[in-house]
Design a protein around this motif. Sequence first.
Motif, short mmCIF file in Angstrom:
data_model
loop_
_atom_site.label_atom_id
_atom_site.label_comp_id
_atom_site.label_asym_id
_atom_site.label_seq_id
_atom_site.Cartn_x
_atom_site.Cartn_y
_atom_site.Cartn_z
N LEU A 180 0.80 -1.23 0.00
CA LEU A 180 0.00 0.00 0.00
C LEU A 180 0.83 1.27 0.00
O LEU A 180 0.47 2.25 -0.67
CB LEU A 180 -0.89 0.04 1.25
CG LEU A 180 -2.21 -0.70 1.25
CD1 LEU A 180 -2.75 -0.77 2.67
CD2 LEU A 180 -3.20 0.00 0.33
N ASP A 181 1.92 1.29 0.75
CA ASP A 181 2.55 2.57 1.02
C ASP A 181 3.99 2.43 1.50
O ASP A 181 4.47 1.33 1.77
CB ASP A 181 1.73 3.37 2.05
CG ASP A 181 1.24 2.49 3.21
OD1 ASP A 181 1.93 1.54 3.57
OD2 ASP A 181 0.14 2.77 3.75
N GLU A 182 4.66 3.57 1.59
CA GLU A 182 6.00 3.65 2.15
C GLU A 182 6.27 5.08 2.58
O GLU A 182 5.75 6.04 1.98
CB GLU A 182 7.05 3.21 1.11
CG GLU A 182 8.51 3.32 1.54
CD GLU A 182 8.87 2.51 2.79
OE1 GLU A 182 8.48 2.93 3.89
OE2 GLU A 182 9.54 1.47 2.64
N TYR A 183 7.04 5.23 3.64
CA TYR A 183 7.43 6.56 4.09
C TYR A 183 8.31 7.24 3.05
O TYR A 183 9.12 6.59 2.37
CB TYR A 183 8.23 6.47 5.39
CG TYR A 183 7.44 6.09 6.62
CD1 TYR A 183 6.44 6.94 7.11
CD2 TYR A 183 7.71 4.92 7.31
CE1 TYR A 183 5.73 6.61 8.25
CE2 TYR A 183 7.01 4.60 8.46
CZ TYR A 183 6.02 5.44 8.93
OH TYR A 183 5.33 5.11 10.06
N VAL A 184 8.19 8.54 2.94
CA VAL A 184 9.09 9.34 2.11
C VAL A 184 10.34 9.66 2.92
O VAL A 184 10.25 10.11 4.07
CB VAL A 184 8.42 10.65 1.64
CG1 VAL A 184 9.45 11.62 1.03
CG2 VAL A 184 7.32 10.35 0.64
N GLY A 185 11.51 9.39 2.33
CA GLY A 185 12.77 9.78 2.95
C GLY A 185 13.47 8.70 3.74
O GLY A 185 14.61 8.89 4.16
N LEU A 186 12.82 7.54 3.93
CA LEU A 186 13.50 6.44 4.63
C LEU A 186 14.12 5.50 3.60
O LEU A 186 13.43 5.03 2.69
CB LEU A 186 12.53 5.65 5.50
CG LEU A 186 11.98 6.30 6.77
CD1 LEU A 186 11.27 5.25 7.62
CD2 LEU A 186 13.07 6.99 7.57
N PRO A 187 15.42 5.18 3.72
CA PRO A 187 16.00 4.18 2.82
C PRO A 187 15.37 2.82 3.07
O PRO A 187 14.85 2.54 4.15
CB PRO A 187 17.49 4.19 3.19
CG PRO A 187 17.54 4.76 4.58
CD PRO A 187 16.39 5.72 4.69
N ALA A 188 15.43 1.96 2.05
CA ALA A 188 14.77 0.65 2.14
C ALA A 188 15.31 -0.19 3.29
O ALA A 188 14.59 -1.04 3.82
CB ALA A 188 14.92 -0.10 0.82
N ASP A 189 16.57 0.03 3.68
CA ASP A 189 17.15 -0.78 4.76
C ASP A 189 16.98 -0.15 6.14
O ASP A 189 17.49 -0.67 7.13
CB ASP A 189 18.63 -1.05 4.48
CG ASP A 189 19.48 0.22 4.38
OD1 ASP A 189 18.90 1.34 4.43
OD2 ASP A 189 20.71 0.11 4.22
#
Length: 244
Positions: A65-74
Motif C-alpha cells: 500500500l505505502d512507504e514513508y518518504v525519505g527512509l532508505p529501504a534498509d
Amino acid sequence: MRIRVFDTPKDAGIYAAALVEQIILQTDHAVLGLATGSTVIPLYEQLVRLHRNGLDMSHVRTINLDEYVGLPADHPQSYHNFMRTHLFQHVNIPAFHSYIPDGNAADLEQECARYDEVVRKHPLDMQILGIGVNGHIGFNEPDDLLLSKTHVVTLSEETIRSNARFFECADDVPRQAITLGVQAILQAKRIVLMAFGKEKADAVAKSIQGQVRTDVPASILQLHRDVTFVLDMDSASKLAGYGG
C-alpha cells in the motif's frame, strides 16, 4: 460486507490467512495487496506457518500500500524492511514479484505514476488493510477530498503520534508517505480489513455504521461488493450487537 469477530488477534490472523490461502490456491497468478503495521503481523505469521506446511507462493505477486518518504529501504522502520522481516524472507514469493513504493525516489511524482502502472498491469485479487485511529486506509488521511491515484500525502498529527511508538521519538517519524489511492483499493476483487484494540473501535464503528464520508476514509469500503472486517472484541465493541 461481512464482520467476523474473534477472541484474539491470533485467532483473527488464522482466519485472515485462510482467506488469503483461498486466493492463492484458486488463482493462477494471484496478486495480493499488502499492508504493514502491528495489526497485520498475526496474518503474516500464519501465512509463514502455512508456507512451512506446504503452501506454495511462488506464483504470487504482492503490491504494498505505502512507504514513508525519505527512509532508505534498509531503515529499520521502512516498510521494505517490515515486509522482509515479517513475510518475504520466510516464504517463496520471488523478490521480483514484490512491489513497494520507493520513498527515496528522486522524482516522487514520477514514482507515483510508475506505481499506478504496476497496479494497472497487475489487478489486485485481494487487498489487505489495517485502519488508523482516524479511519485512514493506506495513508489516505481524512480530508475534504480522497485522491484516487497513488500520491504523496502529508501525514496527520494523529497518525504521526500513533506511529511514534515505532521510532525513538515523534520527531523521527517521517512527515510524508507515498500511498495507493482509494481507486486502486476499491478495484481489488476482495478486501479484508483487520483491526484490533479499543483504540480502533470508534474508527471501525464509523466505517461500518456511519455514512460514507471523506473524513472517515475507511467508510468508502461500504461501496465495495466484497469486504470482510476481521476484528477482535475490543475493536468491535462500538458496533451494534458487539457491545455498542
